[in-house]
Design a protein around this motif. Structure first.
Motif, short mmCIF file in Angstrom:
data_model
loop_
_atom_site.label_atom_id
_atom_site.label_comp_id
_atom_site.label_asym_id
_atom_site.label_seq_id
_atom_site.Cartn_x
_atom_site.Cartn_y
_atom_site.Cartn_z
N SER A 65 0.91 -1.08 0.04
CA SER A 65 -0.35 0.17 0.22
C SER A 65 0.50 1.19 -0.13
CB SER A 65 -0.95 -0.03 0.81
OG SER A 65 0.07 0.56 2.40
N ARG A 66 0.36 2.49 -0.30
CA ARG A 66 0.54 3.59 -0.03
C ARG A 66 -0.03 4.66 0.36
NH1 ARG A 66 5.13 5.81 -3.43
NH2 ARG A 66 5.11 7.84 -3.51
N THR A 67 0.44 5.94 1.23
CA THR A 67 -0.28 6.92 1.80
C THR A 67 -0.02 7.69 0.78
OG1 THR A 67 -0.70 5.94 3.57
CG2 THR A 67 -1.10 8.00 3.90
N VAL A 68 -1.25 8.66 0.87
CA VAL A 68 -0.95 10.29 -0.30
C VAL A 68 -1.80 11.24 0.44
CG1 VAL A 68 -0.80 11.71 -1.93
CG2 VAL A 68 0.19 8.61 -1.85
N ARG A 69 -1.02 12.61 0.71
CA ARG A 69 -1.68 13.40 1.55
C ARG A 69 -2.13 14.02 0.44
NH1 ARG A 69 0.14 16.96 6.68
NH2 ARG A 69 -0.21 14.68 7.45
N VAL A 70 -3.48 14.84 0.00
CA VAL A 70 -3.84 15.55 -1.08
C VAL A 70 -5.44 15.86 -1.03
CG1 VAL A 70 -5.14 14.78 -3.15
CG2 VAL A 70 -3.76 12.83 -2.51
N THR A 71 -4.80 16.92 -0.83
CA THR A 71 -5.28 18.39 -1.21
C THR A 71 -6.75 17.83 -2.73
OG1 THR A 71 -4.21 20.58 0.15
CG2 THR A 71 -6.30 20.47 -1.35
N LEU A 94 -10.82 6.26 -6.61
CA LEU A 94 -9.82 6.50 -7.41
C LEU A 94 -9.76 8.30 -6.80
CD1 LEU A 94 -7.84 5.95 -10.07
CD2 LEU A 94 -9.43 7.55 -11.18
N VAL A 95 -8.06 8.13 -6.76
CA VAL A 95 -7.89 9.11 -5.73
C VAL A 95 -6.53 10.18 -6.93
CG1 VAL A 95 -6.21 10.57 -4.09
CG2 VAL A 95 -7.91 9.35 -3.92
N VAL A 96 -6.47 10.93 -7.44
CA VAL A 96 -5.95 11.36 -8.74
C VAL A 96 -5.47 12.73 -8.31
CG1 VAL A 96 -5.10 11.63 -11.23
CG2 VAL A 96 -7.13 9.84 -10.27
N PRO A 97 -4.08 12.84 -7.25
CA PRO A 97 -3.91 13.90 -6.71
C PRO A 97 -3.50 15.10 -7.51
CG PRO A 97 -1.75 12.06 -5.66
CD PRO A 97 -2.99 11.50 -7.12
N ALA A 126 -3.41 27.67 1.38
CA ALA A 126 -2.94 27.75 -0.15
C ALA A 126 -2.72 26.29 -0.90
CB ALA A 126 -1.82 28.77 -0.55
N TRP A 127 -3.17 26.67 -2.13
CA TRP A 127 -2.59 24.77 -2.91
C TRP A 127 -2.88 25.39 -4.77
CZ3 TRP A 127 -6.90 26.17 -0.19
CH2 TRP A 127 -8.13 25.90 -1.32
N SER A 128 -2.31 24.11 -5.77
CA SER A 128 -2.11 24.45 -6.26
C SER A 128 -2.31 23.02 -7.33
CB SER A 128 -0.96 25.24 -7.31
OG SER A 128 -0.95 25.01 -8.51
N GLY A 129 -2.15 22.09 -7.99
CA GLY A 129 -1.92 21.38 -9.11
C GLY A 129 -1.45 21.50 -9.72
N GLY A 173 6.93 18.14 2.29
CA GLY A 173 6.80 16.33 1.43
C GLY A 173 5.96 15.77 1.30
N HIS A 174 4.85 16.77 1.85
CA HIS A 174 3.57 16.86 0.88
C HIS A 174 3.18 16.96 -0.20
CE1 HIS A 174 2.59 13.79 4.35
NE2 HIS A 174 3.01 14.47 4.88
N ARG A 175 4.04 16.68 -1.85
CA ARG A 175 3.37 17.28 -2.80
C ARG A 175 1.92 18.13 -3.24
NH1 ARG A 175 2.48 20.29 -5.90
NH2 ARG A 175 1.96 19.92 -8.06
#
Length: 368
Positions: A90-96, A199-202, A280-283, A310-312
């Motif tokens: 598995s993998r864990t990713v922090r996503v806005t 599905l999660v598409v960062p 603030a954020w940007s994809g 570290g959480h792109r």
């Protein structure tokens, strides 16, 4: 008498001049909720506060009998249970994650749809299986073009009966952080967020993060389903094809300072130093800077942007200090990413109300 779906599910339209929020829009707003802006204080949005948009109904799914089918080109089709997926690395990713229609309600003329203000956003840690590992096992032929994801939610949109389906170009689907997620913030997905698998598409707007997955199909031709080629297109005039909505453009939001009036939510502060903070954020690219204004955007000052964590794919906190004096003000905030994309002063209008990232403004009164 025959009844056609087209008579029940009408074409999209723009609000007439002076037209108020409709009952249909109010019903959508009651089902789909935004994140209270004070929740921007949290690095991770608690599950019940994360924004939510559901196109049709929340499916009732029995995880004991549920299966995900994956059809590639050169391998054997897969039929995976939830236990099969949980047994894999598995993998864990922090996503806005942000809804593509965030900010739609402020447009003039207003597109008639879910009437978002600016709260359609949230940040979570998603845990699951990297999609590219599953696709590799299913077999990717040399002619593979798109990957199509089908959810269990079924309904009608603009006269078209459909399962919710979205396609991604193969190159986008193979990103290392694209997940088949079964956990949100360390807990099993709640029903409204796609249980048992989504599905999660960062970096992409929320329409790409298909919930309640039932099948994944690799295709030799571009996917031309409704949600790709009709919905979620930036169009400025009826009849045009428009451009697809894809990655999240830069946005920043302020935690409304002080305290609110119950009815209007107008903010009230007292004289003296007031901390201004938000996210603030940007994809599209990493953030470069955030600026704040206390005069509605006539002048700007730099805010302090927290270092990369570290959480792109997750938002970053910013802070600034405002020395408030008695009077009425309009606070504003804007973000710029490393590619030079910045929030515009005015809302970028289009018929769907998509990718509207105008600067966030908060009216505030400082008491005497």
């Amino acid at each position: 008498m025959d009844t056609q779906l087209s008579a029940l599910s009408l074409p999209g339209r723009l609000a007439g001049e002076g037209e108020q929020i409709t009952m249909d829009e109010l019903a959508l707003a009651a089902r789909n909720h935004g994140m209270p802006l004070e929740a921007l204080h949290h690095d991770l949005t608690p599950q019940g506060l994360h924004y939510l948009l559901i196109h049709f109904d929340i499916p009732v799914i029995d995880a004991r009998t549920w299966r995900l089918t994956v059809n590639g080109h050169s391998g054997t089709p897969l039929s995976l249970s939830l236990a099969d997926l949980r047994a894999r690395p598995s993998r864990t990713v922090r996503v806005t994650m942000e809804c593509a229609g965030n900010g739609r309600a402020s447009l003039r003329p207003r597109p008639i749809s879910q009437p978002w203000l600016v709260e359609a956003v949230g940040t979570a840690e998603w845990t699951g299986v990297p999609l590219r590992d599953v696709l590799a096992e299913a077999g990717l032929g040399e002619v593979s073009v798109d990957v199509v994801f089908t959810g269990a939610d079924h309904g009608v949109e603009r006269g078209i009966e459909q399962d919710y389906r979205r396609g991604l170009a193969l190159a986008d689907a193979l990103g290392e952080d694209v997940l088949l997620a079964y956990e949100m913030n360390g807990l099993p997905l709640p029903p409204q967020h796609g249980f048992p698998l989504r599905l999660v598409v960062p970096g992409w707007y929320g329409m790409a993060h298909v919930k309640w997955l039932t099948s994944i199909d690799v295709t030799e031709t571009p996917f031309t389903g409704y949600q790709n080629t009709v919905a979620y297109r930036v169009k400025h005039a009826g009849g045009e094809d428009g451009e697809p909505v894809t990655r999240i453009v830069p946005r920043s939001l302020l935690v409304p300072p002080g305290f609110p009036d119950f009815q209007t939510r107008h903010r009230i502060v007292r004289p003296g130093p007031v901390e201004l903070t938000g996210r603030a954020w940007s994809g599209l690219a990493p953030l470069a800077r955030v600026e704040v204004s206390t005069d509605g955007g006539a002048s700007w000052s730099p805010a302090e942007l927290e270092p990369p964590t570290g959480h792109r794919w997750a938002w970053r906190r910013f802070t600034a200090t405002w020395h408030a004096e008695p009077g009425t003000y309009t606070l504003a905030v804007r973000a710029t990413d490393a590619d030079g994309n910045t929030q515009p002063h005015r809302e970028p209008w289009n018929r769907g109300g998509y990718a509207n990232n105008a600067v966030h403004r908060v009216p505030v009164t400082c008491l005497t």
